[in-house]
Motif scaffolding. Sequence first.
Motif, PDB file in Angstrom:
ATOM      1  N   ASN A   1      -3.347   1.080  -1.521  1.00 51.96           N
ATOM      2  CA  ASN A   1      -3.282  -0.034  -2.468  1.00 51.96           C
ATOM      3  C   ASN A   1      -4.713  -0.450  -2.791  1.00 51.96           C
ATOM      4  OD1 ASN A   1      -2.725  -2.267  -3.979  1.00 51.96           O
ATOM      5  ND2 ASN A   1      -1.470  -3.276  -2.451  1.00 51.96           N
ATOM      6  N   LEU A   2      -5.053  -0.516  -4.059  1.00 52.01           N
ATOM      7  CA  LEU A   2      -6.411  -0.882  -4.462  1.00 52.01           C
ATOM      8  C   LEU A   2      -6.549  -2.355  -4.806  1.00 52.01           C
ATOM      9  CD1 LEU A   2      -7.419   2.274  -6.497  1.00 52.01           C
ATOM     10  CD2 LEU A   2      -8.083   1.628  -4.184  1.00 52.01           C
ATOM     11  N   GLY A   3      -5.577  -3.163  -4.423  1.00 51.76           N
ATOM     12  CA  GLY A   3      -5.667  -4.600  -4.620  1.00 51.76           C
ATOM     13  C   GLY A   3      -5.249  -5.012  -6.019  1.00 51.76           C
ATOM     14  N   GLY A   4      -5.521  -6.256  -6.332  1.00 49.19           N
ATOM     15  CA  GLY A   4      -5.134  -6.815  -7.623  1.00 49.19           C
ATOM     16  C   GLY A   4      -3.802  -7.524  -7.526  1.00 49.19           C
ATOM     17  N   ALA A   5      -3.616  -8.519  -8.351  1.00 49.42           N
ATOM     18  CA  ALA A   5      -2.367  -9.295  -8.423  1.00 49.42           C
ATOM     19  C   ALA A   5      -1.973  -9.870  -7.063  1.00 49.42           C
ATOM     20  CB  ALA A   5      -1.234  -8.449  -8.997  1.00 49.42           C
ATOM     21  N   GLY A   6      -2.957 -10.275  -6.280  1.00 45.82           N
ATOM     22  CA  GLY A   6      -2.667 -10.930  -5.010  1.00 45.82           C
ATOM     23  C   GLY A   6      -2.388 -10.010  -3.846  1.00 45.82           C
ATOM     24  N   SER A   7      -2.376  -8.709  -4.059  1.00 47.09           N
ATOM     25  CA  SER A   7      -2.131  -7.794  -2.939  1.00 47.09           C
ATOM     26  C   SER A   7      -3.464  -7.298  -2.380  1.00 47.09           C
ATOM     27  CB  SER A   7      -1.262  -6.615  -3.394  1.00 47.09           C
ATOM     28  OG  SER A   7      -1.914  -5.894  -4.399  1.00 47.09           O
ATOM     29  N   PRO A   8      -3.559  -7.141  -1.068  1.00 48.03           N
ATOM     30  CA  PRO A   8      -4.835  -6.752  -0.463  1.00 48.03           C
ATOM     31  C   PRO A   8      -5.135  -5.259  -0.623  1.00 48.03           C
ATOM     32  CG  PRO A   8      -3.179  -6.993   1.229  1.00 48.03           C
ATOM     33  CD  PRO A   8      -2.537  -7.405  -0.065  1.00 48.03           C
ATOM     34  N   VAL A   9      -6.410  -4.936  -0.555  1.00 48.60           N
ATOM     35  CA  VAL A   9      -6.853  -3.543  -0.561  1.00 48.60           C
ATOM     36  C   VAL A   9      -6.366  -2.874   0.731  1.00 48.60           C
ATOM     37  CG1 VAL A   9      -8.912  -2.086  -0.384  1.00 48.60           C
ATOM     38  CG2 VAL A   9      -8.899  -4.028  -1.938  1.00 48.60           C
ATOM     39  N   LEU A  10      -5.910  -1.633   0.622  1.00 46.69           N
ATOM     40  CA  LEU A  10      -5.515  -0.862   1.806  1.00 46.69           C
ATOM     41  C   LEU A  10      -5.896   0.592   1.554  1.00 46.69           C
ATOM     42  CD1 LEU A  10      -4.190  -0.737   4.581  1.00 46.69           C
ATOM     43  CD2 LEU A  10      -2.008  -0.397   3.452  1.00 46.69           C
ATOM     44  N   ILE A  11      -6.877   1.079   2.317  1.00 45.15           N
ATOM     45  CA  ILE A  11      -7.384   2.438   2.184  1.00 45.15           C
ATOM     46  C   ILE A  11      -7.388   3.071   3.568  1.00 45.15           C
ATOM     47  CG2 ILE A  11      -9.399   3.821   1.559  1.00 45.15           C
ATOM     48  CD1 ILE A  11     -10.130   1.607  -0.433  1.00 45.15           C
ATOM     49  N   LYS A  12      -6.939   4.326   3.665  1.00 46.55           N
ATOM     50  CA  LYS A  12      -6.892   5.011   4.960  1.00 46.55           C
ATOM     51  C   LYS A  12      -7.757   6.259   4.930  1.00 46.55           C
ATOM     52  CE  LYS A  12      -2.524   3.241   6.514  1.00 46.55           C
ATOM     53  NZ  LYS A  12      -1.361   3.510   7.319  1.00 46.55           N
ATOM     54  N   LEU A  13      -8.407   6.519   6.036  1.00 51.06           N
ATOM     55  CA  LEU A  13      -9.220   7.713   6.211  1.00 51.06           C
ATOM     56  C   LEU A  13      -8.548   8.597   7.250  1.00 51.06           C
ATOM     57  CD1 LEU A  13     -11.833   9.244   5.562  1.00 51.06           C
ATOM     58  CD2 LEU A  13     -12.936   7.956   7.399  1.00 51.06           C
ATOM     59  N   TYR A  14      -8.212   9.824   6.834  1.00 49.03           N
ATOM     60  CA  TYR A  14      -7.498  10.755   7.704  1.00 49.03           C
ATOM     61  C   TYR A  14      -8.422  11.847   8.221  1.00 49.03           C
ATOM     62  CZ  TYR A  14      -3.107   8.725   6.107  1.00 49.03           C
ATOM     63  OH  TYR A  14      -2.084   7.856   5.833  1.00 49.03           O
ATOM     64  N   GLY A  15      -8.110  12.331   9.416  1.00 47.78           N
ATOM     65  CA  GLY A  15      -8.827  13.459   9.996  1.00 47.78           C
ATOM     66  C   GLY A  15      -8.197  14.771   9.564  1.00 47.78           C
ATOM     67  N   THR A  16      -8.709  15.857  10.079  1.00 49.98           N
ATOM     68  CA  THR A  16      -8.236  17.186   9.681  1.00 49.98           C
ATOM     69  C   THR A  16      -6.812  17.469  10.128  1.00 49.98           C
ATOM     70  OG1 THR A  16      -9.240  18.107  11.670  1.00 49.98           O
ATOM     71  CG2 THR A  16     -10.541  18.182   9.645  1.00 49.98           C
ATOM     72  N   GLU A  17      -6.340  16.773  11.157  1.00 47.10           N
ATOM     73  CA  GLU A  17      -4.977  16.985  11.657  1.00 47.10           C
ATOM     74  C   GLU A  17      -4.042  15.849  11.234  1.00 47.10           C
ATOM     75  OE1 GLU A  17      -5.452  17.551  15.823  1.00 47.10           O
ATOM     76  OE2 GLU A  17      -6.710  19.324  15.554  1.00 47.10           O
ATOM     77  N   ASP A  18      -4.344  15.202  10.118  1.00 49.87           N
ATOM     78  CA  ASP A  18      -3.552  14.107   9.532  1.00 49.87           C
ATOM     79  C   ASP A  18      -3.473  12.862  10.409  1.00 49.87           C
ATOM     80  OD1 ASP A  18      -3.165  15.525   7.248  1.00 49.87           O
ATOM     81  OD2 ASP A  18      -1.115  16.137   7.701  1.00 49.87           O
ATOM     82  N   GLN A  19      -4.380  12.709  11.348  1.00 53.35           N
ATOM     83  CA  GLN A  19      -4.412  11.484  12.152  1.00 53.35           C
ATOM     84  C   GLN A  19      -5.250  10.442  11.410  1.00 53.35           C
ATOM     85  OE1 GLN A  19      -6.351  14.069  12.670  1.00 53.35           O
ATOM     86  NE2 GLN A  19      -8.272  13.511  13.663  1.00 53.35           N
ATOM     87  N   VAL A  20      -4.871   9.177  11.522  1.00 57.87           N
ATOM     88  CA  VAL A  20      -5.617   8.097  10.875  1.00 57.87           C
ATOM     89  C   VAL A  20      -6.870   7.830  11.711  1.00 57.87           C
ATOM     90  CG1 VAL A  20      -5.602   5.677  10.176  1.00 57.87           C
ATOM     91  CG2 VAL A  20      -3.553   7.055   9.885  1.00 57.87           C
ATOM     92  N   ILE A  21      -8.030   8.017  11.102  1.00 61.24           N
ATOM     93  CA  ILE A  21      -9.297   7.740  11.776  1.00 61.24           C
ATOM     94  C   ILE A  21      -9.624   6.253  11.669  1.00 61.24           C
ATOM     95  CG2 ILE A  21     -11.781   8.159  11.730  1.00 61.24           C
ATOM     96  CD1 ILE A  21     -11.151  10.966  10.682  1.00 61.24           C
ATOM     97  N   ALA A  22      -9.454   5.695  10.457  1.00 55.91           N
ATOM     98  CA  ALA A  22      -9.759   4.282  10.223  1.00 55.91           C
ATOM     99  C   ALA A  22      -8.997   3.796   8.997  1.00 55.91           C
ATOM    100  CB  ALA A  22     -11.256   4.081  10.026  1.00 55.91           C
ATOM    101  N   THR A  23      -8.740   2.512   8.973  1.00 56.23           N
ATOM    102  CA  THR A  23      -8.081   1.858   7.849  1.00 56.23           C
ATOM    103  C   THR A  23      -8.988   0.744   7.360  1.00 56.23           C
ATOM    104  OG1 THR A  23      -5.912   2.307   8.826  1.00 56.23           O
ATOM    105  CG2 THR A  23      -6.005   0.598   7.147  1.00 56.23           C
ATOM    106  N   LEU A  24      -9.139   0.647   6.052  1.00 55.46           N
ATOM    107  CA  LEU A  24      -9.939  -0.406   5.434  1.00 55.46           C
ATOM    108  C   LEU A  24      -8.987  -1.325   4.695  1.00 55.46           C
ATOM    109  CD1 LEU A  24     -12.919  -1.258   4.893  1.00 55.46           C
ATOM    110  CD2 LEU A  24     -12.758   0.029   2.770  1.00 55.46           C
ATOM    111  N   THR A  25      -9.016  -2.602   5.027  1.00 55.47           N
ATOM    112  CA  THR A  25      -8.117  -3.552   4.390  1.00 55.47           C
ATOM    113  C   THR A  25      -8.832  -4.869   4.133  1.00 55.47           C
ATOM    114  OG1 THR A  25      -5.918  -4.561   4.491  1.00 55.47           O
ATOM    115  CG2 THR A  25      -7.146  -4.465   6.544  1.00 55.47           C
TER     116      THR A  25
END
Length: 114
Positions: A19-43
Amino acid sequence: MREGKPSKRFGHLGLHNVNLGGAGSPVLIKLYGTEDQVIATLTEEQGACIDPGHLDFFEGPNCRPARYASCLVEILADGTKHIVHDNPKALAADPEAWIEFLGDWVYRHQHQPT
């Protein structure tokens, strides 16, 4: 299974926009590793109250909603949270600064010692 769409600029590095935000919803960006594991989430999270607002019985001209500061927070795979930027509105207003911030954020996580 990866959530969101790959970023046009950093998708090859595992960055997915949920989610890139806008209209009252927060930003939500995920960074995945090579094995589809979540390395970090930016919100985006709500911070301290800047203005408590005002409401009266007659809903007069002085009525206004409360305003809150917001900040960009990274959530790591182990659940720890860190504030990475304290003014996301300033980043949103400057696309070059936003792209530079995201590039630095992705690079930092891709090159962390394990």
